[in-house]
Design a protein around this motif. Structure first.
Motif, short mmCIF file in Angstrom:
data_model
loop_
_atom_site.label_atom_id
_atom_site.label_comp_id
_atom_site.label_asym_id
_atom_site.label_seq_id
_atom_site.Cartn_x
_atom_site.Cartn_y
_atom_site.Cartn_z
N THR A 108 37.50 -1.66 -10.42
CA THR A 108 38.07 -0.77 -9.40
C THR A 108 38.38 0.60 -9.97
O THR A 108 38.11 1.63 -9.34
CB THR A 108 39.35 -1.38 -8.81
OG1 THR A 108 39.07 -2.68 -8.30
CG2 THR A 108 39.90 -0.52 -7.68
N LEU A 109 38.93 0.63 -11.18
CA LEU A 109 39.29 1.91 -11.81
C LEU A 109 38.05 2.76 -12.06
O LEU A 109 38.01 3.95 -11.70
CB LEU A 109 40.03 1.64 -13.12
CG LEU A 109 40.47 2.88 -13.91
CD1 LEU A 109 41.47 3.70 -13.10
CD2 LEU A 109 41.06 2.48 -15.25
N SER A 222 45.76 4.84 -1.57
CA SER A 222 45.84 3.71 -0.64
C SER A 222 44.52 2.98 -0.55
O SER A 222 44.46 1.74 -0.61
CB SER A 222 46.27 4.22 0.74
OG SER A 222 46.26 3.16 1.68
N TYR A 223 43.42 3.72 -0.41
CA TYR A 223 42.10 3.09 -0.36
C TYR A 223 41.77 2.39 -1.68
O TYR A 223 41.13 1.33 -1.68
CB TYR A 223 41.03 4.13 -0.04
CG TYR A 223 40.93 4.48 1.43
CD1 TYR A 223 40.82 3.50 2.39
CD2 TYR A 223 40.92 5.81 1.85
CE1 TYR A 223 40.72 3.82 3.74
CE2 TYR A 223 40.82 6.14 3.19
CZ TYR A 223 40.72 5.14 4.13
OH TYR A 223 40.62 5.46 5.46
N GLY A 224 42.18 2.99 -2.79
CA GLY A 224 41.92 2.37 -4.09
C GLY A 224 42.63 1.03 -4.23
O GLY A 224 42.05 0.05 -4.73
N PHE A 228 41.07 -2.71 -4.58
CA PHE A 228 41.44 -3.63 -5.65
C PHE A 228 41.69 -5.03 -5.10
O PHE A 228 41.29 -6.03 -5.71
CB PHE A 228 42.68 -3.11 -6.37
CG PHE A 228 43.23 -4.05 -7.41
CD1 PHE A 228 42.45 -4.42 -8.50
CD2 PHE A 228 44.50 -4.57 -7.30
CE1 PHE A 228 42.93 -5.29 -9.47
CE2 PHE A 228 45.00 -5.43 -8.25
CZ PHE A 228 44.22 -5.79 -9.34
N GLU A 229 42.34 -5.13 -3.94
CA GLU A 229 42.53 -6.43 -3.30
C GLU A 229 41.19 -7.10 -3.04
O GLU A 229 41.00 -8.31 -3.30
CB GLU A 229 43.28 -6.26 -1.98
CG GLU A 229 44.66 -5.68 -2.08
CD GLU A 229 45.26 -5.42 -0.72
OE1 GLU A 229 44.72 -5.94 0.27
OE2 GLU A 229 46.27 -4.69 -0.64
N ILE A 276 48.87 -10.51 -4.99
CA ILE A 276 48.33 -9.16 -5.17
C ILE A 276 48.29 -8.42 -3.85
O ILE A 276 48.61 -7.23 -3.76
CB ILE A 276 46.94 -9.23 -5.81
CG1 ILE A 276 47.06 -9.71 -7.26
CG2 ILE A 276 46.24 -7.87 -5.77
CD1 ILE A 276 45.74 -10.00 -7.92
N ASP A 277 47.90 -9.09 -2.78
CA ASP A 277 47.88 -8.47 -1.45
C ASP A 277 49.27 -8.00 -1.05
O ASP A 277 49.43 -6.89 -0.52
CB ASP A 277 47.34 -9.46 -0.41
CG ASP A 277 45.83 -9.59 -0.48
OD1 ASP A 277 45.21 -8.83 -1.24
OD2 ASP A 277 45.27 -10.46 0.22
#
Length: 294
Positions: A108-109, A222-224, A228-229, A276-277
Motif C-alpha cells: 500500500t505504501l 483517507s483513500y490510502g 490498506f483495508e 484493521i477495518d
C-alpha cells in the motif's frame, strides 16, 4: 376564503392529456426495453458461463456440509484442551498473519507513493498536454486492470516464492487504483489558489506543492487507509500462488483436508481484518473531520 378553480376548455386540455399519455407510454416502453436487454444479457452470460441450475441445486448441500466439517468440536468440560488442540500452531499462524499485514502495508505504501506522483500528471485541470495526461492515465489503467494474482504469479516466476512477489503485485495494483482516485480528487479542487500561485510566477511543482496538496491531503490519506483495508484481504490470498503470508498455510490446509486448521486460520484472518477495518475507519473519520459522528 374560497378560491374559484379555473377549468380550461376541453379543446385546450385534450392536447395536454394526449402529450402526457404519450410521455407515459414512451417511459413504459423504454423501461420494458431496458428490462428486455437486461434479461437477454443475463441469459447470454449464463449460457457463456455454463450456468446449470439443476447441477447447482443437486450439489447445493456440499457448501454447508463443508462448513459443518471445518467447525471444531468443543466441549465445555474440556474447553481449554479443545481450544489448544484447535489452535495447535497458533504461534506460527500469528507470524504468518503478521507477514500478511506487513505485505499489505508495504504494498500500500509503495503503491500510494506511485499513485501520488502520477495523479497530478493525469489531472486535466493541472496538465494541459493531452499526451502527458494520456500516458499517465493509460499507465494507471494498465496497473489496475491486471489482477493482483496475475502479477503475483509473474513475480513468483521471476523472483521465486516469498513475500516479495506479493508486495510488488499489491504495489502495482494499488498504484493504478489510488492514482485514479487521487486524480479525481485533484480535478475537483478549488482552482483559485492554483491561479493565484501561477499568477505570482510559481513553477508547476511549486504550485502543486503549495496550492494543490494542502487541499487534497486528507482525502488522499483517507483513500490510502481504505486501500490498506482492501490489501490486507488481498494479501491473505497471495499465498495461494506462493507469494507469502498466511494464505500459503490456508491453501495447504484446504488441499490436504485439514478441516480444523482451515477454520482456525479463517477466524484469524477475519478477526485481523475486522480489527484493521475498525481502526482505519476511526482514523479516516478523523481525517475527514467526522470525529465521533456516525
Amino acid at each position: 376564503m374560497s378560491h374559484a378553480i379555473t377549468r380550461l376548455p376541453d379543446e385546450q386540455i385534450a392536447p395536454l392529456i394526449a402529450h402526457y399519455d404519450a410521455a407515459v407510454r414512451a417511459r413504459r416502453r423504454h423501461t420494458l426495453i431496458m428490462f428486455g436487454v437486461i434479461a437477454v444479457c443475463t441469459v447470454l452470460a449464463a449460457w457463456m458461463g455454463e450456468v446449470k441450475p439443476d447441477v447447482f441445486f443437486a450439489h447445493a448441500d456440499r457448501l454447508p456440509n463443508y462448513f459443518w466439517s471445518i467447525t471444531p468440536v468443543l466441549h465445555w468440560d474440556t474447553l481449554g484442551a479443545d481450544l489448544s488442540e484447535w489452535y495447535w500452531n497458533l504461534d506460527h499462524w500469528l507470524k504468518l498473519l503478521l507477514d500478511t499485514i506487513l505485505i499489505a502495508y508495504l504494498g500500500t505504501l509503495i503503491g500510494a507513493i506511485g499513485g501520488f506522483c502520477l495523479c497530478f500528471l493525469a489531472s486535466a485541470n493541472l496538465v494541459k498536454s493531452p499526451w502527458i495526461r494520456l500516458g499517465a492515465r493509460r499507465f494507471l489503467e494498465f496497473c489496475r486492470t491486471v489482477p493482483e494474482l496475475v502479477f503475483a504469479l509473474l513475480f513468483v516466476v521471476a523472483f521465486g516464492l516469498g513475500p516479495l512477489p506479493g508486495v510488488l503485485a499489491l504495489a502495482i495494483h494499488t498504484m493504478g487504483a489510488l492514482g485514479k482516485l487521487f486524480a479525481e480528487v485533484v480535478e475537483n479542487i478549488d482552482m483559485k489558489p492554483v491561479e493565484g500561485a501561477t499568477a505570482s510566477g510559481a513553477s508547476w511543482l511549486t504550485t502543486v506543492r503549495f496550492a494543490v496538496v494542502p487541499q487534497v491531503l486528507s482525502n488522499f490519506a483517507s483513500y490510502g487507509l481504505l486501500r490498506f483495508e482492501i490489501n490486507v484481504r488481498e494479501a491473505s490470498i497471495m499465498g495461494f500462488v506462493g507469494a507469502g503470508g498466511i494464505g500459503q498455510d490456508l491453501v495447504e490446509a484446504i488441499r490436504k483436508f485439514y478441516y480444523s486448521d482451515v477454520s482456525a486460520i479463517l477466524l484469524l484472518i477475519i478477526a485481523a481484518v475486522m480489527i484493521i477495518d475498525l481502526v482505519t475507519e476511526q482514523v479516516r473519520h478523523r481525517l475527514l473531520g467526522f470525529g465521533g459522528q456516525r
